[in-house]
Write a protein that holds these residues in place. Structure first.
Motif, PDB file in Angstrom:
ATOM      1  N   GLY A   1       0.806  -1.219   0.000  1.00  0.00           N
ATOM      2  CA  GLY A   1       0.000   0.000   0.000  1.00  0.00           C
ATOM      3  C   GLY A   1       0.833   1.260   0.000  1.00  0.00           C
ATOM      4  O   GLY A   1       0.290   2.351   0.123  1.00  0.00           O
ATOM      5  N   HIS A   2       2.152   1.138  -0.132  1.00  0.00           N
ATOM      6  CA  HIS A   2       3.005   2.320  -0.078  1.00  0.00           C
ATOM      7  C   HIS A   2       3.815   2.456  -1.361  1.00  0.00           C
ATOM      8  O   HIS A   2       4.273   1.471  -1.927  1.00  0.00           O
ATOM      9  CB  HIS A   2       3.975   2.235   1.095  1.00  0.00           C
ATOM     10  CG  HIS A   2       3.300   2.343   2.416  1.00  0.00           C
ATOM     11  ND1 HIS A   2       2.561   3.440   2.782  1.00  0.00           N
ATOM     12  CD2 HIS A   2       3.254   1.488   3.463  1.00  0.00           C
ATOM     13  CE1 HIS A   2       2.076   3.243   3.991  1.00  0.00           C
ATOM     14  NE2 HIS A   2       2.471   2.073   4.429  1.00  0.00           N
ATOM     15  N   ARG A   3       4.018   3.722  -1.753  1.00  0.00           N
ATOM     16  CA  ARG A   3       4.948   4.019  -2.844  1.00  0.00           C
ATOM     17  C   ARG A   3       6.175   4.732  -2.309  1.00  0.00           C
ATOM     18  O   ARG A   3       7.154   4.907  -3.015  1.00  0.00           O
ATOM     19  CB  ARG A   3       4.273   4.918  -3.882  1.00  0.00           C
ATOM     20  CG  ARG A   3       3.414   4.155  -4.827  1.00  0.00           C
ATOM     21  CD  ARG A   3       2.410   4.994  -5.573  1.00  0.00           C
ATOM     22  NE  ARG A   3       2.859   6.313  -5.952  1.00  0.00           N
ATOM     23  CZ  ARG A   3       2.102   7.145  -6.672  1.00  0.00           C
ATOM     24  NH1 ARG A   3       0.923   6.759  -7.100  1.00  0.00           N
ATOM     25  NH2 ARG A   3       2.523   8.340  -6.972  1.00  0.00           N
ATOM     26  N   ASP A   4       6.084   5.150  -1.062  1.00  0.00           N
ATOM     27  CA  ASP A   4       7.157   5.918  -0.458  1.00  0.00           C
ATOM     28  C   ASP A   4       8.277   4.965  -0.029  1.00  0.00           C
ATOM     29  O   ASP A   4       8.049   4.035   0.739  1.00  0.00           O
ATOM     30  CB  ASP A   4       6.590   6.661   0.753  1.00  0.00           C
ATOM     31  CG  ASP A   4       7.597   7.616   1.340  1.00  0.00           C
ATOM     32  OD1 ASP A   4       8.764   7.553   0.926  1.00  0.00           O
ATOM     33  OD2 ASP A   4       7.207   8.414   2.201  1.00  0.00           O
ATOM     34  N   LEU A   5       9.490   5.212  -0.530  1.00  0.00           N
ATOM     35  CA  LEU A   5      10.602   4.315  -0.197  1.00  0.00           C
ATOM     36  C   LEU A   5      10.829   4.227   1.309  1.00  0.00           C
ATOM     37  O   LEU A   5      11.201   3.177   1.822  1.00  0.00           O
ATOM     38  CB  LEU A   5      11.880   4.825  -0.865  1.00  0.00           C
ATOM     39  CG  LEU A   5      12.012   4.601  -2.371  1.00  0.00           C
ATOM     40  CD1 LEU A   5      13.290   5.236  -2.869  1.00  0.00           C
ATOM     41  CD2 LEU A   5      12.018   3.121  -2.666  1.00  0.00           C
ATOM     42  N   GLU A   6      10.595   5.341   2.011  1.00  0.00           N
ATOM     43  CA  GLU A   6      10.903   5.360   3.441  1.00  0.00           C
ATOM     44  C   GLU A   6       9.975   4.458   4.253  1.00  0.00           C
ATOM     45  O   GLU A   6      10.158   4.300   5.447  1.00  0.00           O
ATOM     46  CB  GLU A   6      10.800   6.793   3.989  1.00  0.00           C
ATOM     47  CG  GLU A   6      11.594   7.826   3.225  1.00  0.00           C
ATOM     48  CD  GLU A   6      13.074   7.792   3.531  1.00  0.00           C
ATOM     49  OE1 GLU A   6      13.550   6.748   4.005  1.00  0.00           O
ATOM     50  OE2 GLU A   6      13.743   8.810   3.298  1.00  0.00           O
TER      51      GLU A   6
END
Lengths: 220, 665
Positions: free
Chosen positions: B359-364
């Protein structure tokens, strides 16, 4: 003969401009409508004379339309409308009469100055007619701009259309179907405007277009 | 020819069927399965027709009196291979991936139409059909960008995309209008036959560069790309980045190399300079990006820059009638375009799989995914190595060809290309190095280390269809790297048609060595490099396992050999890119860092704030936007005047025109 027919055509066209000027200083609506009828009468005479000297019988039809619709039907209908709306006693003027007349003269000078050099090679009758017709159109527009009363604006519009008619008949070979369609479109425009006048009247108790602007939040 | 036409019709039909069946469970399988089959057919046609004769077809459709002209030549065949391959991969991926689509009715009907539009652009043989298909492609992809319209920023992305697409279509329209000449014959054959005057040809060249560059993502016309590509569903992102940008390159090649006579050297210089800037700026943006899909989109900008550098080289050589150089540079450009289609699609598939799993695209917020999604990780790793242009994968082979073309360094008489050539060589080298850093960062932060969020901790391996698509494309990356000679020979008919020459056949060489010019000058053997690398890697792993893993290690007691279990103590994406940001960002993006360190004894938290600017947006686009807003604000006053004022305007305009007419006489 040529000289005389030219002079008469010129005189009738000039008379149309003169009647346009008469419109500019009418402040009572009934008087204005009378002048409009006179305007259309002069137009129909002018068109009839054109029909005579051009030898084209269909222009008589145009003249008859002008006489029937514009000189009788439209002023009569407008008069009824003014009476029913009860605005026949109203007096209105936005810009002073003298100033308007001066502006009208400037417009006539302008249209002559524009048209005469442009149409230098054209038939002299058509040439004069077109120049004078342009002044009638411009004075009609001037009237629409300076008046506040919706009925006077309609009158200005009608006189403007008369000017277009004059120019059209001055040019040879104008097909009848165009004439008729112009006449009908004017009639329809007249009907639509008439309906709108009553609607405006119903809502705002006046035919002063300033009321519309106030309604929209402008300063009028 | 007829096969492709029927395929396009089938795609349009699939779009209509999908409009009906989108809400049913069968709709997804039907649409994507159908698209997969049709794309495979297109791929097969492209593969077979590339060496065949030119086929033409005129349909009695379109503009009255001219009809729709279609043509299938070697160049078109090659790009059909690209669309077929990219489309088939994306469709296969989507059979599984599309299950997670919330509103399939917003995606399914447009997806086949998008594919049809791209294929039709390639077949078009008159300006009207070309522009029609071009706009079909733009509009349908716009609808796909708008598919998830409720997410933040997607509507804005779609708006910017729409503006730029309209701009691109308009410039191309003007370019074709200039080329068609006074006779107004828009068939490409007629345009080829006319030799336009110098001024006209120059204007058409620039317009074509702007029009196709805006679609491909050439700096400074790239602003829509990193917004729009990530906004679409991942398989559509893969198509837009992997295939649609190639259609733009096809348009450029078709107009500049085929329709127009040999362009002058200054045009080559412009293309070279823009290509070099695009490559470096794209990868710098990608390096500093935290959003995985945006990172990939910026990397697309970089690769477009590389392809345009190669095309600019070919133009510079062509202006000097240096055929060897033209064929080498064009081969590099086409090969890289093909490779980019493969590995960028693969990476977008990977990003989509990760997005679905976490559910995430943020690398962090990712990390440690290699343990939870091992197959995806392997495939993405292959894609990362390929896009970083490391041997033995395909990215290295094509960039190596382009460098060979730069290193040819013939004595060019004009100062423009002479200056641009070495600079571009340096820029490409820089871009390649930064790309490697960028993808080490992307892969390392997302797949290695420990999970940075609960979602990443609970990620599951993606479905079998998506895995199949990714692994097949990873295999293609490897094949393209080991057997570059096959691809170079495959491209020979295209070059024969465009430049009248070809590179010497490569396949017959011993051990599959590639020697594009002569063996004494430079040669590359992907197979040997692969064997050497895999052999030494296996050896290294064996040595490590034998001597290091099983060796005795000393660790502090009671912490299970793990110093600090908090994932926040790991290296982050921001810490990885900090050196690059400090070196380049200060100039290119005007990045500033502000450290707020509390004095000793103070209990508040320390903080670091970094600001950066999108220089191109602020210099080129923001002023235009401000100007339009200012003009609109002024004109807005005109919207609320009284009837008499409007009449007055008409009257005044009439009088002023009449007066000026009088004075002018």
């Amino acid at each position: 003969m040529h000289g005389l027919s030219f002079d008469i055509a010129h005189m009738l066209a000039g008379a149309l401009v003169l009647v346009s000027f008469m419109m500019l200083y009418q402040v009572r609506l009934y008087a204005l409508l009378n002048v409009l009828a006179l305007h259309a009468l002069v137009l129909s005479l002018s068109v009839a004379w054109q029909a005579h000297i051009q030898g084209s019988p269909h222009l008589y039809v145009t003249a008859a339309i002008a006489l029937g619709f514009k000189a009788i039907l439209v002023p009569w209908a407008l008069r009824r409308m003014v009476f029913r709306m009860g605005v026949h006693r109203e007096i209105e003027a936005v810009v002073s009469v003298g100033l308007t007349m001066l502006a009208g003269m400037a417009l006539v000078a302008l249209s002559l100055e524009v048209m005469l050099p442009v149409t230098a090679k054209a038939d002299p009758i058509a040439r004069e007619d077109i120049a004078l017709a342009l002044s009638v159109v411009l004075i009609g527009l001037l009237m629409m701009v300076t008046r506040r009363n919706a009925v006077s604006q309609v009158v200005g519009f009608m006189s403007l259309e008369n000017g277009i008619n004059l120019a059209a008949t001055g040019a040879r070979g104008m097909p009848l179907v165009v004439e008729i369609s112009i006449a009908f479109s004017i009639l329809i425009a007249f009907i639509v405007i008439g309906i709108f006048l009553f609607r405006i009247r119903e809502r705002f108790d006046t035919v002063d277009v300033g009321a519309l602007d106030k309604f929209r939040g402008g300063q009028g | 020819m007829e096969t492709v036409l029927i395929a396009i019709l089938c795609l349009l039909l699939l779009g209509m069927i999908a409009a009906v069946t989108a809400r049913m469970p069968i709709g997804r399988v039907l649409t994507y399965g159908g698209c997969l089959i049709v794309c495979l057919v297109i791929l097969g046609t492209g593969l077979t027709s590339i060496a065949g004769p030119i086929q033409r077809l005129t349909l009695p459709l379109g503009l009255p009196g001219s009809g729709t002209h279609l043509r299938l030549d070697a160049l078109a065949s090659f790009f059909l291979v690209l669309t077929g391959l990219g489309g088939a991969g994306a469709s296969l991926f989507a059979i599984g991936y599309g299950r997670h689509e919330e509103e399939p009715a917003r995606v399914l009907p447009f997806y086949p139409v998008f594919l049809a539009g791209m294929n039709l652009v390639i077949l078009a043989d008159d300006a009207f059909t070309f522009l029609f298909a071009w706009e079909l492609m733009s509009i349908s992809s716009w609808a796909l960008v708008m598919a998830q319209h409720r997410e933040d920023g997607n509507a804005h992305a779609a708006f910017v995309y729409m503006l730029m697409a309209a701009f691109s279509g308009m410039t191309l329209l003007l370019a074709f209008g200039l080329l068609a000449g006074p006779s107004g014959n828009y068939a490409f054959d007629a345009i080829r036959a006319v030799s336009p005057s110098n001024g006209l040809a120059s204007a058409a060249l620039l317009l074509a560069l702007i029009g196709t560059g805006a679609k491909a993502g050439l700096v400074p016309l790239h602003v829509w790309l990193p917004l729009a590509h990530p906004a679409a569903p991942s398989h559509v992102s893969a198509l837009m980045s992997g295939v649609m940008t190639k259609i733009a390159i096809y348009g450029f090649v078709r107009i500049v190399f085929d329709l127009l006579p040999t362009p002058p050297w200054w045009f080559a210089t412009i293309v070279l300079v823009l290509g070099g800037i695009t490559a470096v700026l794209g990868v710098l943006h990608a390096m500093l990006e935290r959003d995985m899909k945006r990172l990939l989109a910026f990397s697309t900008v970089e690769n477009i820059g590389i392809v345009f550098v190669a095309l600019g080289l070919a133009l510079a050589f062509k202006a000097n009638a240096f055929t060897t150089g033209v064929t080498l540079a064009l081969t590099g450009a086409f090969f890289h375009a093909l490779n980019h289609t493969v590995f960028k699609s693969l990476l977008f598939f990977g990003a989509g799989a990760v997005l679905n799993a976490t559910g995430h695209r943020d690398l962090e917020r990712l990390g440690g995914l290699i343990h939870r999604m091992p197959r995806t990780a392997v495939a993405v790793l292959v894609g990362c190595i390929a896009i970083s242009a490391l041997p033995p994968l395909n990215g290295f082979a094509s960039e190596w060809l382009i460098f060979q073309a730069i290193l040819l360094r013939p004595e060019l008489p004009q100062w423009g290309p002479k200056l641009a050539l070495p600079v571009d060589g340096a820029l490409l080298a820089l871009a390649a190095a930064l790309a490697a850093a960028c993808f080490v960062r992307a892969f390392g932060i997302a797949f290695l280390g420990r999970p940075r969020s609960p979602a990443a901790e609970q990620a599951r391996e993606t479905d079998i269809w998506s895995q199949a698509a990714m692994l097949i494309f990873a295999g293609l990356c490897l094949l393209g790297g080991i057997l570059p000679g096959v691809v170079i020979d495959f491209l020979a008919p295209v070059l024969q048609a465009l430049s009248g020459a070809r590179i010497a056949p490569q396949v017959s060489d011993a051990w599959l060595t590639v020697a594009p010019i002569t063996a004494s000058r430079s040669s590359y053997n992907g197979l040997l490099v692969f064997l050497f690398i895999s052999g030494s890697a296996v050896l290294t792993v064996a040595v490590i396992h034998r001597f290091a893993s099983s060796g005795l290690r000393r660790a502090p007691p009671w912490d299970c050999g793990f110093p600090d279990p908090n994932p926040a103590t790991q290296y982050t994406a921001a810490s990885f890119d900090q050196p690059i940001r400090r070196v380049y960002g200060a100039v290119v993006f005007r990045t500033r860092e502000k450290v707020d360190m509390p004095s000793p004894g103070d209990t508040r938290a320390a903080s670091i704030a970094k600001t950066s600017h999108d220089t191109i947006w602020e210099l080129a686009y923001a002023p235009i936007a401000r100007l339009i807003l200012a003009v609109a604000t002024v004109l807005n006053l005109m919207q609320h005047l009284t009837i008499r004022r409007y009449l007055g305007f008409v009257f005044a305009a009439l009088v002023i025109l009449l007066v000026s007419l009088t004075l002018w006489q």
